[in-house]
Design a protein around this motif. Structure first.
Motif, PDB file in Angstrom:
ATOM      1  N   THR A 198       0.833  -1.200   0.000  1.00 35.03           N
ATOM      2  CA  THR A 198       0.000   0.000   0.000  1.00 35.03           C
ATOM      3  C   THR A 198       0.873   1.258   0.000  1.00 35.03           C
ATOM      4  O   THR A 198       2.080   1.191   0.149  1.00 35.03           O
ATOM      5  CB  THR A 198      -0.920   0.036   1.229  1.00 35.03           C
ATOM      6  N   THR A 199       0.233   2.395  -0.161  1.00 32.52           N
ATOM      7  CA  THR A 199       0.964   3.654  -0.061  1.00 32.52           C
ATOM      8  C   THR A 199       1.328   3.916   1.400  1.00 32.52           C
ATOM      9  O   THR A 199       0.754   3.327   2.324  1.00 32.52           O
ATOM     10  CB  THR A 199       0.122   4.828  -0.582  1.00 32.52           C
ATOM     11  N   ALA A 223       9.011   0.976   2.760  1.00 26.78           N
ATOM     12  CA  ALA A 223       8.406   0.471   1.532  1.00 26.78           C
ATOM     13  C   ALA A 223       9.463  -0.167   0.634  1.00 26.78           C
ATOM     14  O   ALA A 223       9.249  -1.236   0.047  1.00 26.78           O
ATOM     15  CB  ALA A 223       7.693   1.595   0.790  1.00 26.78           C
ATOM     16  N   GLU A 224      10.612   0.499   0.518  1.00 28.47           N
ATOM     17  CA  GLU A 224      11.704  -0.040  -0.298  1.00 28.47           C
ATOM     18  C   GLU A 224      12.214  -1.352   0.276  1.00 28.47           C
ATOM     19  O   GLU A 224      12.522  -2.296  -0.473  1.00 28.47           O
ATOM     20  CB  GLU A 224      12.834   0.975  -0.386  1.00 28.47           C
ATOM     21  N   HIS A 225      12.283  -1.433   1.598  1.00 24.46           N
ATOM     22  CA  HIS A 225      12.700  -2.682   2.228  1.00 24.46           C
ATOM     23  C   HIS A 225      11.710  -3.795   1.907  1.00 24.46           C
ATOM     24  O   HIS A 225      12.108  -4.919   1.558  1.00 24.46           O
ATOM     25  CB  HIS A 225      12.828  -2.523   3.741  1.00 24.46           C
ATOM     26  N   PHE A 226      10.421  -3.515   2.056  1.00 27.39           N
ATOM     27  CA  PHE A 226       9.392  -4.501   1.733  1.00 27.39           C
ATOM     28  C   PHE A 226       9.537  -4.991   0.302  1.00 27.39           C
ATOM     29  O   PHE A 226       9.460  -6.185   0.012  1.00 27.39           O
ATOM     30  CB  PHE A 226       8.003  -3.893   1.913  1.00 27.39           C
ATOM     31  N   PHE A 227       9.732  -4.041  -0.612  1.00 24.06           N
ATOM     32  CA  PHE A 227       9.813  -4.376  -2.037  1.00 24.06           C
ATOM     33  C   PHE A 227      11.007  -5.286  -2.322  1.00 24.06           C
ATOM     34  O   PHE A 227      10.882  -6.345  -2.953  1.00 24.06           O
ATOM     35  CB  PHE A 227       9.902  -3.088  -2.854  1.00 24.06           C
ATOM     36  N   LEU A 272      -0.910  -8.129   3.119  1.00 25.52           N
ATOM     37  CA  LEU A 272      -0.916  -6.673   3.015  1.00 25.52           C
ATOM     38  C   LEU A 272       0.352  -6.134   3.664  1.00 25.52           C
ATOM     39  O   LEU A 272       0.709  -6.518   4.778  1.00 25.52           O
ATOM     40  CB  LEU A 272      -2.140  -6.078   3.725  1.00 25.52           C
ATOM     41  N   LEU A 273       1.041  -5.262   2.954  1.00 23.75           N
ATOM     42  CA  LEU A 273       2.231  -4.619   3.484  1.00 23.75           C
ATOM     43  C   LEU A 273       1.924  -3.145   3.695  1.00 23.75           C
ATOM     44  O   LEU A 273       1.620  -2.427   2.743  1.00 23.75           O
ATOM     45  CB  LEU A 273       3.408  -4.779   2.518  1.00 23.75           C
ATOM     46  N   PHE A 274       2.017  -2.688   4.948  1.00 22.08           N
ATOM     47  CA  PHE A 274       1.676  -1.318   5.324  1.00 22.08           C
ATOM     48  C   PHE A 274       2.951  -0.551   5.683  1.00 22.08           C
ATOM     49  O   PHE A 274       3.360  -0.524   6.846  1.00 22.08           O
ATOM     50  CB  PHE A 274       0.743  -1.282   6.538  1.00 22.08           C
ATOM     51  N   PRO A 275       3.633   0.060   4.745  1.00 20.48           N
ATOM     52  CA  PRO A 275       4.860   0.791   5.086  1.00 20.48           C
ATOM     53  C   PRO A 275       4.554   2.094   5.815  1.00 20.48           C
ATOM     54  O   PRO A 275       3.597   2.796   5.495  1.00 20.48           O
ATOM     55  CB  PRO A 275       5.500   1.070   3.723  1.00 20.48           C
ATOM     56  N   GLY A 276       5.393   2.409   6.786  1.00 19.04           N
ATOM     57  CA  GLY A 276       5.253   3.667   7.502  1.00 19.04           C
ATOM     58  C   GLY A 276       6.143   4.760   6.950  1.00 19.04           C
ATOM     59  O   GLY A 276       6.078   5.899   7.390  1.00 19.04           O
TER      60      GLY A 276
END
Length: 360
Positions: free
Chosen positions: A40-41, A80-84, A71-75
């Motif tokens: 997500t954003t 977000a880059e780490h999740f990706f 669901l990945l909820f970046p803070g």
């Protein structure tokens, strides 16, 4: 919101933002079963708008297929880059794993990362981008036609566009669409004022700032008509999750003769000043993509979808009633007026959007 949290509980798997900075968050490990993951954003979940629409589409697919959903909820953008990167590493050789990247805010992150998935049926879908990226399917959601239609419906009324941040192609195209539609059928349309909430992607998740900016705008733009002083602009909030702040500011203003357009989802009931909403069917788009994936069908490398493709729409609130104060300026506006304008100009908006895509 009840449905939203109920949905989260029913998902088979959920990964939320990890708060321990000493231990980076991890993408869920995968098995041999197919999985779908939505990134997500940043801080965008719970916006009753674009992000929640995407989650609805993912949940619908899960309900119908039983495919495990994460669901990945970046803070933050860093998270977000780490999740990706972690998802790409974890699923480099996994069969039937799909990652959906939700926003053009991640354009640099996706385009600069080498994507090479060797597993059968594994894919990456990047929303809000029409860039050709090796190993990634992109789909741009074109808001030009829907915003052009909104501008046509409102005719020559004074308008104020509050956008999240400059430089995002979907926002700039939406602004242009509204401006073109607003001036299309009148000789002397009033100016459309454009302002930005922030300089970067943080503007999509700043509802408090949007509230204060709108309050200041209302205070500075009150007008005197027939000895009554009140605010009378139509507001187009291109704000993502920040939209709720703008809506609340309009609702809280007692001397409000203006209107605010609902954005991304049908926002009827969120304010008495919303006559219609510009809808982005993000959930339907990812559901259709995932369904074709489940059936073994290939995805186009890139495509653009808008009003003609039913990726966007304009929906009038059938219960809308113009306020008595607003009739001083918008004396012709009521739900029937908006419905008639909508049907009269829909084909023109579709044709205009199509021609704009084809022009350099």
């Amino acid at each position: 919101m009840t449905r939203f949290w109920g949905m989260l509980l029913m998902l088979l798997a959920l990964t939320a933002c990890h708060e321990d900075e000493d231990s980076p968050p991890q993408v869920p490990t995968t098995s041999n079963s197919p999985t779908v993951t939505l990134l997500t954003t940043v801080n965008g979940v719970g916006d009753n708008g674009y992000n929640d629409s995407l989650i609805d589409g993912l949940f619908k697919f899960y309900e119908q297929t039983g495919v495990v959903a994460h669901l990945l909820f970046p803070g933050s953008m860093t998270e977000a880059e780490h999740f990706f990167k972690d998802w790409l590493t974890t699923n480099a050789n996994t069969d039937s794993a799909v990652l959906i990247v939700s926003s053009s805010a991640y354009q640099q992150m996706v385009s600069q990362q080498h994507v090479s998935l060797k597993g059968k049926g594994s894919r990456v879908l990047f929303l809000e981008s029409d860039a050709p990226i090796e190993g990634v399917s992109t789909v741009a959601i074109d808001r030009y036609g829907a915003c052009y239609l909104a501008g046509l419906i409102l005719d020559a009324s004074p308008a104020y566009i509050l956008a999240a941040a400059p430089g995002f192609s979907e926002i700039e195209r939406a602004i242009k669409g509204f401006q073109d539609g607003h001036a299309a059928h009148v000789a002397h349309a009033e100016d459309v004022t454009v302002a930005y909430l922030a300089d970067g992607e943080e503007g999509f998740a700043m509802p408090d700032s949007a509230y204060h900016v709108m309050c200041r705008r209302i205070s500075s733009q009150t007008r005197n008509t027939e000895d009554i002083t009140f605010y009378n602009e139509t507001v187009l909030p291109l704000l993502g999750g920040s939209c709720l702040g703008a809506i609340q500011a309009m609702t809280d203003e007692e001397l409000n003769g203006g209107l605010i357009i609902g954005m991304d989802t049908d926002r009827r009931g969120q304010s008495p000043f919303i006559p219609f909403s510009i809808i982005v069917h993000g959930g339907d788009i990812i559901f259709d993509y995932l369904t074709s994936w489940r059936h073994g069908q290939s995805w186009p490398a890139t495509q653009t979808m808008g009003l003609a493709e039913h990726a966007t729409d304009v929906i009038v609130d059938p219960t809308f009633k113009i306020s008595k104060l607003a009739t001083v300026f918008y004396n012709a506006y009521n739900k029937d007026y908006f419905i008639q304008k909508l049907e009269s100009y829909r084909d023109e908006a579709i044709a205009k959007e199509t021609s704009k895509r084809q022009s350099p």
